[in-house]
Design a protein around this motif. Sequence first.
Motif, PDB file in Angstrom:
ATOM      1  N   GLU A  57       0.755  -1.252   0.013  1.00  0.00           N
ATOM      2  CA  GLU A  57       0.118   0.116   0.058  1.00  0.00           C
ATOM      3  C   GLU A  57       0.886   1.223  -0.023  1.00  0.00           C
ATOM      4  O   GLU A  57       0.606   2.243  -0.954  1.00  0.00           O
ATOM      5  N   GLU A  58       1.827   1.220   0.850  1.00  0.00           N
ATOM      6  CA  GLU A  58       2.722   2.433   0.779  1.00  0.00           C
ATOM      7  C   GLU A  58       3.516   2.633  -0.453  1.00  0.00           C
ATOM      8  O   GLU A  58       3.658   3.799  -0.802  1.00  0.00           O
ATOM      9  N   PHE A  65       1.673   9.170  -6.066  1.00  0.00           N
ATOM     10  CA  PHE A  65       2.396  10.441  -5.793  1.00  0.00           C
ATOM     11  C   PHE A  65       3.302  11.031  -6.899  1.00  0.00           C
ATOM     12  O   PHE A  65       3.002  12.163  -7.484  1.00  0.00           O
ATOM     13  N   ARG A  66       4.227   9.990  -7.309  1.00  0.00           N
ATOM     14  CA  ARG A  66       5.295  10.340  -8.413  1.00  0.00           C
ATOM     15  C   ARG A  66       4.769  10.608  -9.839  1.00  0.00           C
ATOM     16  O   ARG A  66       5.171  11.663 -10.350  1.00  0.00           O
ATOM     17  N   LEU A  67       3.654   9.908 -10.062  1.00  0.00           N
ATOM     18  CA  LEU A  67       2.821  10.148 -11.212  1.00  0.00           C
ATOM     19  C   LEU A  67       2.147  11.289 -11.435  1.00  0.00           C
ATOM     20  O   LEU A  67       2.208  11.942 -12.143  1.00  0.00           O
ATOM     21  N   GLU A  68       1.624  11.577 -10.317  1.00  0.00           N
ATOM     22  CA  GLU A  68       0.630  12.819 -10.142  1.00  0.00           C
ATOM     23  C   GLU A  68       1.594  14.172  -9.973  1.00  0.00           C
ATOM     24  O   GLU A  68       1.099  15.098 -10.683  1.00  0.00           O
ATOM     25  N   PRO A  80      -1.151  10.112  -1.200  1.00  0.00           N
ATOM     26  CA  PRO A  80      -2.522  10.315  -1.793  1.00  0.00           C
ATOM     27  C   PRO A  80      -2.996   8.793  -1.296  1.00  0.00           C
ATOM     28  O   PRO A  80      -2.381   7.837  -1.186  1.00  0.00           O
ATOM     29  N   ALA A  81      -4.531   8.825  -0.732  1.00  0.00           N
ATOM     30  CA  ALA A  81      -4.866   7.426  -0.448  1.00  0.00           C
ATOM     31  C   ALA A  81      -5.517   6.786  -1.932  1.00  0.00           C
ATOM     32  O   ALA A  81      -5.609   7.421  -2.876  1.00  0.00           O
ATOM     33  N   LEU A  82      -5.335   5.305  -1.826  1.00  0.00           N
ATOM     34  CA  LEU A  82      -5.652   4.715  -2.789  1.00  0.00           C
ATOM     35  C   LEU A  82      -7.205   4.556  -2.962  1.00  0.00           C
ATOM     36  O   LEU A  82      -8.024   4.676  -1.873  1.00  0.00           O
TER      37      LEU A  82
END
Length: 83
Positions: A57-58, A65-68, A80-82
């Motif tokens: 999950e982490e 995060f890296r993609l966004e 960010p939450a999944l």
Amino acid sequence: MAGAGPGQGAGRRDRPDRGADTHPHWGDNGHPPFLDHYHDAARGHRDFVSHIDQSLEEYLRGCTFRLEERREPRPGQLLPALR
């Protein structure tokens, strides 16, 4: 189980779990030139399974995060939450 692939569904519990480094379909895994390769692959598999069991999950939240954001998160920054 209808439509199940090899190793899935009914009868799976009847077969032994040989593990990646002793499975007969991996070819000549007992031949000395290939032995280290198969054992290394099995170690890598076990390490990966341990990784996803403990921190998937982490890891996925960090990837999201890296993609966004197109950067690494700062220490302590909320991920960010999944969904």
